[in-house]
Design a protein around this motif. Structure first.
Motif, PDB file in Angstrom:
ATOM      1  N   MET A 161      66.513  -5.687  25.146  1.00  0.00           N
ATOM      2  CA  MET A 161      66.610  -5.431  23.546  1.00  0.00           C
ATOM      3  C   MET A 161      66.516  -3.878  23.510  1.00  0.00           C
ATOM      4  SD  MET A 161      64.110  -8.373  22.019  1.00  0.00           S
ATOM      5  CE  MET A 161      64.668  -7.867  20.341  1.00  0.00           C
ATOM      6  N   GLN A 162      67.457  -3.272  23.305  1.00  0.00           N
ATOM      7  CA  GLN A 162      67.108  -1.787  23.211  1.00  0.00           C
ATOM      8  C   GLN A 162      66.877  -1.649  21.559  1.00  0.00           C
ATOM      9  OE1 GLN A 162      70.983   0.601  23.672  1.00  0.00           O
ATOM     10  NE2 GLN A 162      69.944   2.393  24.139  1.00  0.00           N
ATOM     11  N   VAL A 163      65.816  -0.987  21.394  1.00  0.00           N
ATOM     12  CA  VAL A 163      65.320  -0.624  20.192  1.00  0.00           C
ATOM     13  C   VAL A 163      65.011   0.741  20.057  1.00  0.00           C
ATOM     14  CG1 VAL A 163      64.355  -2.603  19.949  1.00  0.00           C
ATOM     15  CG2 VAL A 163      62.853  -0.805  20.694  1.00  0.00           C
ATOM     16  N   GLU A 164      64.822   1.313  18.762  1.00  0.00           N
ATOM     17  CA  GLU A 164      64.464   2.483  18.508  1.00  0.00           C
ATOM     18  C   GLU A 164      63.241   2.351  17.734  1.00  0.00           C
ATOM     19  OE1 GLU A 164      63.704   6.316  16.265  1.00  0.00           O
ATOM     20  OE2 GLU A 164      64.139   4.482  15.344  1.00  0.00           O
ATOM     21  N   ALA A 165      62.235   3.245  17.921  1.00  0.00           N
ATOM     22  CA  ALA A 165      60.649   3.104  17.369  1.00  0.00           C
ATOM     23  C   ALA A 165      60.548   4.396  16.850  1.00  0.00           C
ATOM     24  CB  ALA A 165      59.955   2.438  18.410  1.00  0.00           C
ATOM     25  N   HIS A 166      59.791   4.355  15.777  1.00  0.00           N
ATOM     26  CA  HIS A 166      59.365   5.709  15.526  1.00  0.00           C
ATOM     27  C   HIS A 166      58.250   5.469  14.214  1.00  0.00           C
ATOM     28  CE1 HIS A 166      62.735   5.328  12.657  1.00  0.00           C
ATOM     29  NE2 HIS A 166      61.865   6.060  11.793  1.00  0.00           N
ATOM     30  N   TYR A 167      57.296   6.628  13.977  1.00  0.00           N
ATOM     31  CA  TYR A 167      56.185   6.509  13.101  1.00  0.00           C
ATOM     32  C   TYR A 167      57.114   6.989  11.799  1.00  0.00           C
ATOM     33  CZ  TYR A 167      52.546   5.101  16.021  1.00  0.00           C
ATOM     34  OH  TYR A 167      51.619   4.329  16.881  1.00  0.00           O
ATOM     35  N   VAL A 168      56.789   6.326  10.783  1.00  0.00           N
ATOM     36  CA  VAL A 168      56.978   7.088   9.176  1.00  0.00           C
ATOM     37  C   VAL A 168      55.912   7.557   8.492  1.00  0.00           C
ATOM     38  CG1 VAL A 168      59.340   5.761   9.429  1.00  0.00           C
ATOM     39  CG2 VAL A 168      57.174   4.825   8.205  1.00  0.00           C
ATOM     40  N   ALA A 169      54.720   7.087   9.058  1.00  0.00           N
ATOM     41  CA  ALA A 169      53.556   7.707   8.183  1.00  0.00           C
ATOM     42  C   ALA A 169      52.187   7.425   9.143  1.00  0.00           C
ATOM     43  CB  ALA A 169      53.172   6.619   7.090  1.00  0.00           C
ATOM     44  N   ASP A 170      51.259   8.121   9.018  1.00  0.00           N
ATOM     45  CA  ASP A 170      50.185   8.154   9.709  1.00  0.00           C
ATOM     46  C   ASP A 170      48.764   8.713   9.037  1.00  0.00           C
ATOM     47  OD1 ASP A 170      48.076   8.577  11.873  1.00  0.00           O
ATOM     48  OD2 ASP A 170      49.388   9.348  13.367  1.00  0.00           O
ATOM     49  N   VAL A 171      47.900   8.012   8.976  1.00  0.00           N
ATOM     50  CA  VAL A 171      46.777   8.417   8.373  1.00  0.00           C
ATOM     51  C   VAL A 171      46.151   9.749   8.914  1.00  0.00           C
ATOM     52  CG1 VAL A 171      46.159   6.093   7.711  1.00  0.00           C
ATOM     53  CG2 VAL A 171      44.992   6.999   9.571  1.00  0.00           C
ATOM     54  N   LEU A 172      46.542   9.956   9.865  1.00  0.00           N
ATOM     55  CA  LEU A 172      45.822  11.417  10.569  1.00  0.00           C
ATOM     56  C   LEU A 172      46.681  12.656   9.860  1.00  0.00           C
ATOM     57  CD1 LEU A 172      45.718  10.790  14.413  1.00  0.00           C
ATOM     58  CD2 LEU A 172      43.725  10.726  12.816  1.00  0.00           C
ATOM     59  N   ARG A 173      47.967  12.181   9.308  1.00  0.00           N
ATOM     60  CA  ARG A 173      48.593  13.227   8.264  1.00  0.00           C
ATOM     61  C   ARG A 173      48.311  13.201   6.879  1.00  0.00           C
ATOM     62  NH1 ARG A 173      54.864  13.627  10.075  1.00  0.00           N
ATOM     63  NH2 ARG A 173      54.654  14.321  11.999  1.00  0.00           N
ATOM     64  N   GLY A 174      47.295  12.256   6.453  1.00  0.00           N
ATOM     65  CA  GLY A 174      47.085  12.228   5.434  1.00  0.00           C
ATOM     66  C   GLY A 174      47.703  11.282   4.459  1.00  0.00           C
ATOM     67  N   ASP A 175      48.535  10.114   5.389  1.00  0.00           N
ATOM     68  CA  ASP A 175      49.388   9.125   4.592  1.00  0.00           C
ATOM     69  C   ASP A 175      48.310   8.071   4.228  1.00  0.00           C
ATOM     70  OD1 ASP A 175      51.713  10.305   4.605  1.00  0.00           O
ATOM     71  OD2 ASP A 175      51.854   9.910   6.831  1.00  0.00           O
ATOM     72  N   GLU A 176      48.483   7.192   3.477  1.00  0.00           N
ATOM     73  CA  GLU A 176      47.547   5.895   3.044  1.00  0.00           C
ATOM     74  C   GLU A 176      47.427   5.071   4.179  1.00  0.00           C
ATOM     75  OE1 GLU A 176      48.585   4.509  -0.689  1.00  0.00           O
ATOM     76  OE2 GLU A 176      48.010   6.343  -1.820  1.00  0.00           O
ATOM     77  N   THR A 177      48.565   4.933   4.968  1.00  0.00           N
ATOM     78  CA  THR A 177      48.590   4.050   6.145  1.00  0.00           C
ATOM     79  C   THR A 177      49.464   4.474   7.371  1.00  0.00           C
ATOM     80  OG1 THR A 177      49.302   1.601   6.570  1.00  0.00           O
ATOM     81  CG2 THR A 177      50.818   3.031   5.268  1.00  0.00           C
ATOM     82  N   THR A 178      49.252   3.725   8.362  1.00  0.00           N
ATOM     83  CA  THR A 178      49.777   4.190   9.547  1.00  0.00           C
ATOM     84  C   THR A 178      51.103   3.164   9.785  1.00  0.00           C
ATOM     85  OG1 THR A 178      47.997   5.201  10.552  1.00  0.00           O
ATOM     86  CG2 THR A 178      49.760   4.539  12.115  1.00  0.00           C
ATOM     87  N   GLU A 179      52.300   3.634   9.858  1.00  0.00           N
ATOM     88  CA  GLU A 179      53.616   2.752   9.959  1.00  0.00           C
ATOM     89  C   GLU A 179      54.332   3.063  11.047  1.00  0.00           C
ATOM     90  OE1 GLU A 179      57.357   1.232   7.017  1.00  0.00           O
ATOM     91  OE2 GLU A 179      55.368   2.258   6.082  1.00  0.00           O
ATOM     92  N   MET A 180      54.701   2.139  11.918  1.00  0.00           N
ATOM     93  CA  MET A 180      55.950   2.291  12.862  1.00  0.00           C
ATOM     94  C   MET A 180      56.945   1.447  12.470  1.00  0.00           C
ATOM     95  SD  MET A 180      56.121   1.461  16.833  1.00  0.00           S
ATOM     96  CE  MET A 180      54.493   2.134  17.296  1.00  0.00           C
ATOM     97  N   ARG A 181      58.133   2.282  12.369  1.00  0.00           N
ATOM     98  CA  ARG A 181      59.502   1.556  12.143  1.00  0.00           C
ATOM     99  C   ARG A 181      60.197   1.074  13.496  1.00  0.00           C
ATOM    100  NH1 ARG A 181      60.890  -1.493   7.829  1.00  0.00           N
ATOM    101  NH2 ARG A 181      63.077  -1.746   7.721  1.00  0.00           N
ATOM    102  N   ILE A 182      60.670  -0.040  13.643  1.00  0.00           N
ATOM    103  CA  ILE A 182      61.400  -0.423  14.731  1.00  0.00           C
ATOM    104  C   ILE A 182      62.555  -1.046  14.571  1.00  0.00           C
ATOM    105  CG2 ILE A 182      61.208  -2.062  16.708  1.00  0.00           C
ATOM    106  CD1 ILE A 182      58.328  -2.114  16.490  1.00  0.00           C
ATOM    107  N   THR A 183      63.522  -0.599  15.085  1.00  0.00           N
ATOM    108  CA  THR A 183      65.147  -1.066  14.656  1.00  0.00           C
ATOM    109  C   THR A 183      65.856  -1.451  16.091  1.00  0.00           C
ATOM    110  OG1 THR A 183      65.312   0.717  13.062  1.00  0.00           O
ATOM    111  CG2 THR A 183      67.317  -0.398  13.660  1.00  0.00           C
ATOM    112  N   LEU A 184      66.388  -2.709  15.888  1.00  0.00           N
ATOM    113  CA  LEU A 184      67.123  -3.311  17.013  1.00  0.00           C
ATOM    114  C   LEU A 184      68.379  -2.668  17.045  1.00  0.00           C
ATOM    115  CD1 LEU A 184      67.582  -5.337  19.465  1.00  0.00           C
ATOM    116  CD2 LEU A 184      68.324  -7.011  17.698  1.00  0.00           C
ATOM    117  N   LEU A 185      68.892  -2.044  17.875  1.00  0.00           N
ATOM    118  CA  LEU A 185      70.082  -1.364  18.391  1.00  0.00           C
ATOM    119  C   LEU A 185      71.288  -2.208  18.802  1.00  0.00           C
ATOM    120  CD1 LEU A 185      69.038   2.129  19.635  1.00  0.00           C
ATOM    121  CD2 LEU A 185      69.448   1.481  17.109  1.00  0.00           C
ATOM    122  N   ARG A 186      70.932  -2.880  19.911  1.00  0.00           N
ATOM    123  CA  ARG A 186      71.719  -3.904  20.556  1.00  0.00           C
ATOM    124  C   ARG A 186      70.926  -4.622  21.598  1.00  0.00           C
ATOM    125  NH1 ARG A 186      74.517  -2.165  25.515  1.00  0.00           N
ATOM    126  NH2 ARG A 186      73.183  -0.352  26.611  1.00  0.00           N
TER     127      ARG A 186
END
Length: 226
Positions: free
Chosen positions: A190-215
Motif C-alpha cells: 500500500m503506497q500512501v502519503e502521510a503528513h501532519y496538518v495540525a500539531d498542538v506544539l504549533r498552537g493548534d487545538e489538536t494534532t492531526e495526521m492525514r493519510i492518503t492511499l495512492l495505489r
C-alpha cells in the motif's frame, strides 16, 4: 557532506530508540538495558536483564527523541523542511522493519481495504506499540483518505518548539511517525502519503495526521531504503 553523515548516524541510533519505544516489551527502567544492534540494518535485538518489565520510561524516551530532533535542526542549519524530510526517511526505514514484528506479535491478518487498515493502525498498531489510540476520522468521499487525531503523543511530552519565528510554521516535530506508517504500509503493498496538518506544539487545538492511499502495489519487490 557532514550533515548527511550526521543524519545517517542519527538514523542508526533512532532506529534502536524507536524499536525500544515501539516494542511490545515495555522497559520498566532504561538505565541499564542491553541494546544489541545485529546484522546491520536488517534486525534489531533488544534484551534486558530485568523481568516483568511493563512500561517505557516516558521522560527518557521524550528527551532522547527531542535531543535527536534538536541535533538534526543544528546539522541542517534550522532548515526545518529538510529536518522534516530526514525524520520521515528515518521513520520510513523503521516502518519497513517494524511491520514483520507487528504481524508476528499481533496475529492480525492483512486488511481487505483502507477502512480496515485505518482501524488496525489506530486500535491495534498504536495501542500495541505506544499504548495510545488515535481517533480515525474525516474520511474523504472516495474513502481513500482519512485523518488520525492524536489526543496523546508520547514523543511531544514536555516539548516546546524553538522560538525563532519559523519552527511553529515549518517544523513537524513528530514527523517520524509519518515515515513509519509510510514504510510499514509499503511492505504490505500500500503506497500512501502521510503528513501532519495540525500539531498542538504549533498552537493548534489538536494534532492531526492525514493519510492518503495512492495505489496498491501488487507483486512488487520492496523498495531500497531511501
Amino acid at each position: 557532506m557532514a550533515s548527511n553523515k550526521a543524519a545517517r548516524d542519527g538514523e542508526k541510533w533512532v532506529l534502536v530508540l524507536a524499536l525500544q519505544i515501539l516494542s511490545l516489551t515495555r522497559l520498566k527502567d532504561l538505565e541499564d538495558p542491553s541494546v544489541v544492534l545485529r546484522r546491520g540494518w536488517d534486525r534489531i535485538v533488544l534484551t534486558s536483564n530485568r523481568t516483568n518489565v511493563d512500561k517505557v520510561n516516558a521522560e527518557l524516551v521524550t528527551l532522547t527523541y527531542g535531543t535527536m530532533v534538536a541535533q538534526l535542526c543544528s546539522d541542517f542549519n534550522h532548515k526545518y523542511g529538510e529536518v522534516n524530510q530526514q525524520l520521515d526517511k528515518m521513520g520510513y526505514n523503521i516502518g519497513m522493519r517494524l511491520i514483520e514484528d507487528f504481524f508476528a506479535k499481533s496475529g492480525v491478518q492483512r486488511c481487505g481495504n483502507l477502512r480496515e487498515t485505518a482501524e488496525t493502525i489506530s486500535k491495534i498498531g498504536f495501542k500495541m506499540f505506544l499504548n495510545i489510540t488515535p481517533t480515525v476520522s474525516n474520511w474523504s468521499a472516495d474513502n481513500k483518505s482519512f485523518s488520525l487525531i492524536f489526543d496523546e503523543n508520547p514523543l511531544a511530552d514536555f516539548v516546546e518548539l524553538p522560538n525563532d519565528g519559523r519552527a511553529q510554521d515549518e517544523l513537524w516535530f513528530s514527523n517520524i511517525f509519518c515515515g513509519i506508517l509510510r514504510g510499514a504500509l509499503e511492505m504490505v503493498q500500500m503506497q500512501v502519503e502521510a503528513h501532519y496538518v495540525a500539531d498542538v506544539l504549533r498552537g493548534d487545538e489538536t494534532t492531526e495526521m492525514r493519510i492518503t492511499l495512492l495505489r496498491y502495489m501488487e507483486d512488487e519487490m520492496p523498495p531500497d531504503d531511501e
